[in-house]
Design a protein around this motif. Sequence first.
Motif, PDB file in Angstrom:
ATOM      1  N   ASN B  16       0.218 -12.882   8.851  1.00  0.00           N
ATOM      2  CA  ASN B  16       1.483 -12.131   8.820  1.00  0.00           C
ATOM      3  C   ASN B  16       1.754 -11.569   7.446  1.00  0.00           C
ATOM      4  O   ASN B  16       2.134 -10.421   7.286  1.00  0.00           O
ATOM      5  CB  ASN B  16       2.644 -13.049   9.221  1.00  0.00           C
ATOM      6  N   ILE B  17       1.551 -12.441   6.446  1.00  0.00           N
ATOM      7  CA  ILE B  17       1.806 -12.009   5.060  1.00  0.00           C
ATOM      8  C   ILE B  17       0.907 -10.833   4.704  1.00  0.00           C
ATOM      9  O   ILE B  17       1.358  -9.843   4.134  1.00  0.00           O
ATOM     10  CB  ILE B  17       1.600 -13.187   4.072  1.00  0.00           C
ATOM     11  N   GLU B  18      -0.380 -10.965   5.105  1.00  0.00           N
ATOM     12  CA  GLU B  18      -1.320  -9.879   4.784  1.00  0.00           C
ATOM     13  C   GLU B  18      -0.893  -8.574   5.435  1.00  0.00           C
ATOM     14  O   GLU B  18      -0.921  -7.515   4.823  1.00  0.00           O
ATOM     15  CB  GLU B  18      -2.725 -10.269   5.251  1.00  0.00           C
ATOM     16  N   ASN B  19      -0.462  -8.676   6.729  1.00  0.00           N
ATOM     17  CA  ASN B  19      -0.009  -7.469   7.423  1.00  0.00           C
ATOM     18  C   ASN B  19       1.169  -6.827   6.726  1.00  0.00           C
ATOM     19  O   ASN B  19       1.214  -5.619   6.529  1.00  0.00           O
ATOM     20  CB  ASN B  19       0.392  -7.806   8.872  1.00  0.00           C
ATOM     21  N   ILE B  20       2.115  -7.706   6.362  1.00  0.00           N
ATOM     22  CA  ILE B  20       3.308  -7.179   5.701  1.00  0.00           C
ATOM     23  C   ILE B  20       2.937  -6.511   4.391  1.00  0.00           C
ATOM     24  O   ILE B  20       3.386  -5.421   4.068  1.00  0.00           O
ATOM     25  CB  ILE B  20       4.330  -8.316   5.453  1.00  0.00           C
ATOM     26  N   GLN B  21       2.040  -7.197   3.643  1.00  0.00           N
ATOM     27  CA  GLN B  21       1.634  -6.643   2.362  1.00  0.00           C
ATOM     28  C   GLN B  21       0.939  -5.292   2.549  1.00  0.00           C
ATOM     29  O   GLN B  21       1.181  -4.351   1.804  1.00  0.00           O
ATOM     30  CB  GLN B  21       0.713  -7.612   1.636  1.00  0.00           C
ATOM     31  N   GLN B  22       0.117  -5.227   3.599  1.00  0.00           N
ATOM     32  CA  GLN B  22      -0.580  -3.960   3.850  1.00  0.00           C
ATOM     33  C   GLN B  22       0.409  -2.848   4.181  1.00  0.00           C
ATOM     34  O   GLN B  22       0.248  -1.702   3.778  1.00  0.00           O
ATOM     35  CB  GLN B  22      -1.561  -4.137   5.006  1.00  0.00           C
ATOM     36  N   GLU B  23       1.461  -3.233   4.915  1.00  0.00           N
ATOM     37  CA  GLU B  23       2.454  -2.229   5.270  1.00  0.00           C
ATOM     38  C   GLU B  23       3.238  -1.773   4.043  1.00  0.00           C
ATOM     39  O   GLU B  23       3.563  -0.606   3.883  1.00  0.00           O
ATOM     40  CB  GLU B  23       3.426  -2.824   6.285  1.00  0.00           C
ATOM     41  N   GLU B  24       3.562  -2.769   3.194  1.00  0.00           N
ATOM     42  CA  GLU B  24       4.465  -2.456   2.089  1.00  0.00           C
ATOM     43  C   GLU B  24       3.790  -1.745   0.927  1.00  0.00           C
ATOM     44  O   GLU B  24       4.393  -0.929   0.255  1.00  0.00           O
ATOM     45  CB  GLU B  24       5.121  -3.741   1.595  1.00  0.00           C
ATOM     46  N   VAL B  25       2.519  -2.072   0.676  1.00  0.00           N
ATOM     47  CA  VAL B  25       1.850  -1.478  -0.473  1.00  0.00           C
ATOM     48  C   VAL B  25       1.467  -0.024  -0.161  1.00  0.00           C
ATOM     49  O   VAL B  25       0.695   0.243   0.745  1.00  0.00           O
ATOM     50  CB  VAL B  25       0.597  -2.291  -0.865  1.00  0.00           C
ATOM     51  N   GLU B  26       2.087   0.848  -0.884  1.00  0.00           N
ATOM     52  CA  GLU B  26       1.799   2.262  -0.666  1.00  0.00           C
ATOM     53  C   GLU B  26       0.914   2.752  -1.793  1.00  0.00           C
ATOM     54  O   GLU B  26       1.230   2.564  -2.965  1.00  0.00           O
ATOM     55  CB  GLU B  26       3.097   3.061  -0.660  1.00  0.00           C
ATOM     56  N   THR B  27      -0.173   3.379  -1.416  1.00  0.00           N
ATOM     57  CA  THR B  27      -1.043   3.901  -2.467  1.00  0.00           C
ATOM     58  C   THR B  27      -0.430   5.193  -3.005  1.00  0.00           C
ATOM     59  O   THR B  27       0.089   6.004  -2.227  1.00  0.00           O
ATOM     60  CB  THR B  27      -2.454   4.195  -1.913  1.00  0.00           C
ATOM     61  N   PRO B  28      -0.466   5.394  -4.316  1.00  0.00           N
ATOM     62  CA  PRO B  28       0.141   6.608  -4.874  1.00  0.00           C
ATOM     63  C   PRO B  28      -0.605   7.860  -4.390  1.00  0.00           C
ATOM     64  O   PRO B  28      -1.830   7.873  -4.294  1.00  0.00           O
ATOM     65  CB  PRO B  28       0.000   6.412  -6.377  1.00  0.00           C
ATOM     66  N   VAL B  29       0.162   8.901  -4.068  1.00  0.00           N
ATOM     67  CA  VAL B  29      -0.439  10.148  -3.578  1.00  0.00           C
ATOM     68  C   VAL B  29      -0.570  11.111  -4.758  1.00  0.00           C
ATOM     69  O   VAL B  29       0.424  11.432  -5.425  1.00  0.00           O
ATOM     70  CB  VAL B  29       0.450  10.777  -2.483  1.00  0.00           C
ATOM     71  N   ASN B  30      -1.777  11.531  -5.007  1.00  0.00           N
ATOM     72  CA  ASN B  30      -2.017  12.437  -6.134  1.00  0.00           C
ATOM     73  C   ASN B  30      -1.545  13.849  -5.811  1.00  0.00           C
ATOM     74  O   ASN B  30      -1.571  14.285  -4.655  1.00  0.00           O
ATOM     75  CB  ASN B  30      -3.511  12.488  -6.468  1.00  0.00           C
ATOM     76  N   LEU B  31      -1.117  14.542  -6.834  1.00  0.00           N
ATOM     77  CA  LEU B  31      -0.688  15.936  -6.644  1.00  0.00           C
ATOM     78  C   LEU B  31      -1.923  16.814  -6.403  1.00  0.00           C
ATOM     79  O   LEU B  31      -3.025  16.494  -6.854  1.00  0.00           O
ATOM     80  CB  LEU B  31       0.078  16.414  -7.881  1.00  0.00           C
ATOM     81  N   ARG B  32      -1.676  17.896  -5.697  1.00  0.00           N
ATOM     82  CA  ARG B  32      -2.783  18.814  -5.395  1.00  0.00           C
ATOM     83  C   ARG B  32      -2.584  20.136  -6.122  1.00  0.00           C
ATOM     84  O   ARG B  32      -1.526  20.372  -6.714  1.00  0.00           O
ATOM     85  CB  ARG B  32      -2.842  19.036  -3.886  1.00  0.00           C
ATOM     86  N   ASN B  33      -3.572  20.991  -5.976  1.00  0.00           N
ATOM     87  CA  ASN B  33      -3.458  22.300  -6.642  1.00  0.00           C
ATOM     88  C   ASN B  33      -2.430  23.200  -5.963  1.00  0.00           C
ATOM     89  O   ASN B  33      -1.773  24.003  -6.613  1.00  0.00           O
ATOM     90  CB  ASN B  33      -4.821  23.000  -6.620  1.00  0.00           C
ATOM     91  N   CYS B  34      -2.324  23.052  -4.674  1.00  0.00           N
ATOM     92  CA  CYS B  34      -1.425  23.924  -3.914  1.00  0.00           C
ATOM     93  C   CYS B  34       0.021  23.445  -4.041  1.00  0.00           C
ATOM     94  O   CYS B  34       0.330  22.300  -3.700  1.00  0.00           O
ATOM     95  CB  CYS B  34      -1.864  23.940  -2.454  1.00  0.00           C
ATOM     96  N   LEU B  35       0.882  24.329  -4.521  1.00  0.00           N
ATOM     97  CA  LEU B  35       2.283  23.962  -4.732  1.00  0.00           C
ATOM     98  C   LEU B  35       2.977  23.638  -3.418  1.00  0.00           C
ATOM     99  O   LEU B  35       3.791  22.718  -3.333  1.00  0.00           O
ATOM    100  CB  LEU B  35       3.011  25.115  -5.462  1.00  0.00           C
ATOM    101  N   LYS B  36       2.657  24.417  -2.377  1.00  0.00           N
ATOM    102  CA  LYS B  36       3.299  24.187  -1.081  1.00  0.00           C
ATOM    103  C   LYS B  36       2.986  22.788  -0.559  1.00  0.00           C
ATOM    104  O   LYS B  36       3.866  22.082  -0.070  1.00  0.00           O
ATOM    105  CB  LYS B  36       2.827  25.243  -0.070  1.00  0.00           C
ATOM    106  N   ASP B  37       1.711  22.422  -0.668  1.00  0.00           N
ATOM    107  CA  ASP B  37       1.321  21.069  -0.238  1.00  0.00           C
ATOM    108  C   ASP B  37       2.090  20.016  -1.033  1.00  0.00           C
ATOM    109  O   ASP B  37       2.584  19.025  -0.482  1.00  0.00           O
ATOM    110  CB  ASP B  37      -0.181  20.844  -0.464  1.00  0.00           C
ATOM    111  N   ASN B  38       2.163  20.277  -2.324  1.00  0.00           N
ATOM    112  CA  ASN B  38       2.869  19.315  -3.183  1.00  0.00           C
ATOM    113  C   ASN B  38       4.330  19.185  -2.776  1.00  0.00           C
ATOM    114  O   ASN B  38       4.878  18.080  -2.726  1.00  0.00           O
ATOM    115  CB  ASN B  38       2.795  19.753  -4.651  1.00  0.00           C
ATOM    116  N   MET B  39       4.953  20.330  -2.481  1.00  0.00           N
ATOM    117  CA  MET B  39       6.367  20.289  -2.119  1.00  0.00           C
ATOM    118  C   MET B  39       6.580  19.549  -0.801  1.00  0.00           C
ATOM    119  O   MET B  39       7.574  18.841  -0.643  1.00  0.00           O
ATOM    120  CB  MET B  39       6.932  21.719  -2.029  1.00  0.00           C
TER     121      MET B  39
END
Lengths: 372, 517
Positions: B16-39
């Motif tokens: 359960n703890i592992e599942n919760i941790q997997q749900e809660e930990v968000e990997t940072p999303v890197n910015l892209r070249n396209c401004l629209k995608d970024n927005m």
Amino acid sequence: MFAKISGAQLFTMLYISRVFSSLTYNIHTGSKLDGLAILVGSLISLFVQILIVIPIFKLYDRIKYGNVITVGYNCFGKNGIVIAWIYAIYAILVGINTIVQAMFFLDNAVYTNANSSLLVLMFIGLVLYGAISGVESIARVSAIFGVFFLVAFGFIFIGLISSIDIYNLSPILDYPIKQIGISIFDNLGRNTELVAFILLYPYTKGDKKKTFMSYLILSTITVQIIVFLITTVLANYAGSLVFPFYTLTTISYTSIFQRLDSLHMALWIVLAFIKATMYIFIAYSCISISLPKVKKTYIFSVVFIAISISVYWIQSSLDAIRYLQGFINSGFIVLILVFILPFIVYIVYRFKKENSVDKKNMVNTGYSIDTI
Amino acid sequence: MIKYIKSKISAIKNSNIENIQQEEVETPVNLRNCLKDNMILIREKFDNSGDFLSRELKIYNNTINIIGIEGMINFTMLSDLLMGPLMSADFSENTTPEDIYSYLETKMITSMDLTDVYTTDDIFTFSMSGFVIVLIDGIAKGVCLGAQGFNFRSISEPSSEVNIRGSREGFTEPLRINMTMVRRRMKSPKLKFELFNVGSKSKTSVCMMYMTDTVSKKMVREIRHKIRHIDIDVVLESGYIQPFLEGKPFSIFSEVGTTERPDTVCAKINEGRVAILVDGTPFALIVPYLFSENFQSFDDYCHRPYYTSFMRIIKYISFAFTILLPGLYVAIGSFHPELFPHSILFNIATSQEATPFPLVIEALLIHFIYEVMREAGLRLPRPVGHAVSIVGALVIGDAAVTAGLIGAPMVMVVAVTAISSFVVPSIYEPVSILRFGFIIVGGTFGLYGIGIAVAGLLINICSLSEYGVIYTAPISPFSFKAMKDVFIRFSWKNMNKNVNIKNLTGVDIQNSGGESS
């Protein structure tokens, strides 16, 4: 890691513990000794005590690590448990005796109509809490109570000055040598702190010999003052009292304070607390050396139950109290634990195992007070 | 069988703890070249929050987007720092996104808070602190510049540590302003600030400050480790992180001190301590803190030594009065009346004859009413609070005695206790609880109970030694040099100038001194 308290802190703990024994002085009712015999005897006893600790100092000078129990383990292997348990049982008995004495006073002088069960349980609980907190906490509290004792004792002394009658200090006419001899032995028996000293030795930093000498001299002076006050103020009346020092405090009168027995009661509780806590901690440390894998909580739980049952049982019987005090205050027991047993360990260590026993071996056996 | 069940339960728990941790930990999303995608990513991150501001601009063929949070940006500053320079820039149709980025990075010297951001998480965190983020189409990173413009309380006199002499400045809520208040007073290169984000949701800025030449490296490491491992969602006040820095959770006193005064913080860090500021809190935490410091105030060091010493003794006596007086009064009055002088005893006996309750109930009742009134007076608006105080004074002081509910000596005891408790405000919390405790044990077991409680309290206080510093130092273990500033205060000329907690007797901080890593 090893040394946890300073020499001054050890001194205060031992001093307070010894002072509690002195406050319970009712030697007049027991051996019927003359006051002067007790004074002379306690003075000579000072030198006897210095002599009997020589072997243990010799041993500690050589090992520089651990205490008589850990050396015992390294000299006798698993049989070293006997030494550990001898000291542990003695420490528990002194702790029980202290609690019984504290409660006996409260039962008979303060709360004569109260049910003492809850009082006893509270006190034992507090003692256990102190012991669990560790030797550092006990040492720090004893320093604070030491100052409190000196101030309170000063008050009581000043309040008694006008009542001192030096003529009550009569010369020793009947069997002077015998009386002084009994007094020396009696003083030795009451100085259970010698055992505490040799067991707390490795927890202490600094010059331990200096600490020991300071303790011996100052505790002897304090005992002398207490006995002097009892003898010169109460004279023969002291012989019929169970708590002569308590009677002194009821006589003592200082300015706006009508009576100073409240101070005595406060002193009694806090000094008994320090003494009992120190011995229970020592008992715990001895047991944990012999049973290194048993958790602290289990040891203290068993000690709590054992003490509670023993105190209830002993308190209910005057004979049991008398036997226990007789055993604890017997000079022979102190002589065995401070002189004979360490001397045997020293001899064995010196002639048989000196080359093989070192710090590394001690740790390898698993019997180390590092774990406490 | 039991072992099997236990192992199964623990396995389920762990999964359960592992599942919760997997749900809660968000990997940072890197910015892209396209401004629209970024927005799109950023809007997702902000979840179309109502205060999210975004302004798209065209610079010839290039598109840029300025992002911020409404109410947190100073628009005048924004136009001065960003818009003005952008408008006056020497761009042309051949300007590439790299040129704009380079211009922002190298020519925008008017803004000191300038940094690059690479992920949507960074954008979120910075924008929540009042930063403006500029995103350029074709560049996979953003330029972040400080243009904070949110409102905050101005610097004012500390309300909990009022003094007669000395500075009138107290900490305020924004962290950066509090940091500058310390920096202004300690113009030393040895003063070091370390910043952390604490709180998985609030991401509150926490600043650890110390003097690198006096602090113990080991202690800094330990505190840093503790701050980094604080597991909490939201940090709204320094009190939220205080328990994580304390050693014994069940102790009635705390080894972590608080102050509202920047000058006090400076004095403490100069003695080898660590101060911790939390964004949004006008209180700094001081670690480690000694028992005797509760009795020190900044005024002590401005007044003449003899007066300060007198006040210190008054404070210690007040402390003893506060916790012990009601308990002692009840204990002696109930169990040992013979200890009172005759004249006082007669007065007490007379008043007790006229009241229906035993002393212990009287004491508990009146202290309870007092605490209720104090709390009400504290929380209510000031004019109403005064009214509550007046009603309280009339009810307790006069009506209760006249009605024969409470004896006059008890009112006197409560009054003395209440006033004494305000002499040492920093330990008001433990003292209030202890007072009730001592009344109960005093009323139940008499002086014996008081003695037991005092011994227990002392053991509790003496067992505190977090970070290797003993809470009761320099009283026990005794340290003469440091005692020059405990019960009595020596003159500055005679006091040890290099007072440092590392030098106290019994202190065990290894690797002390030097630059911390």
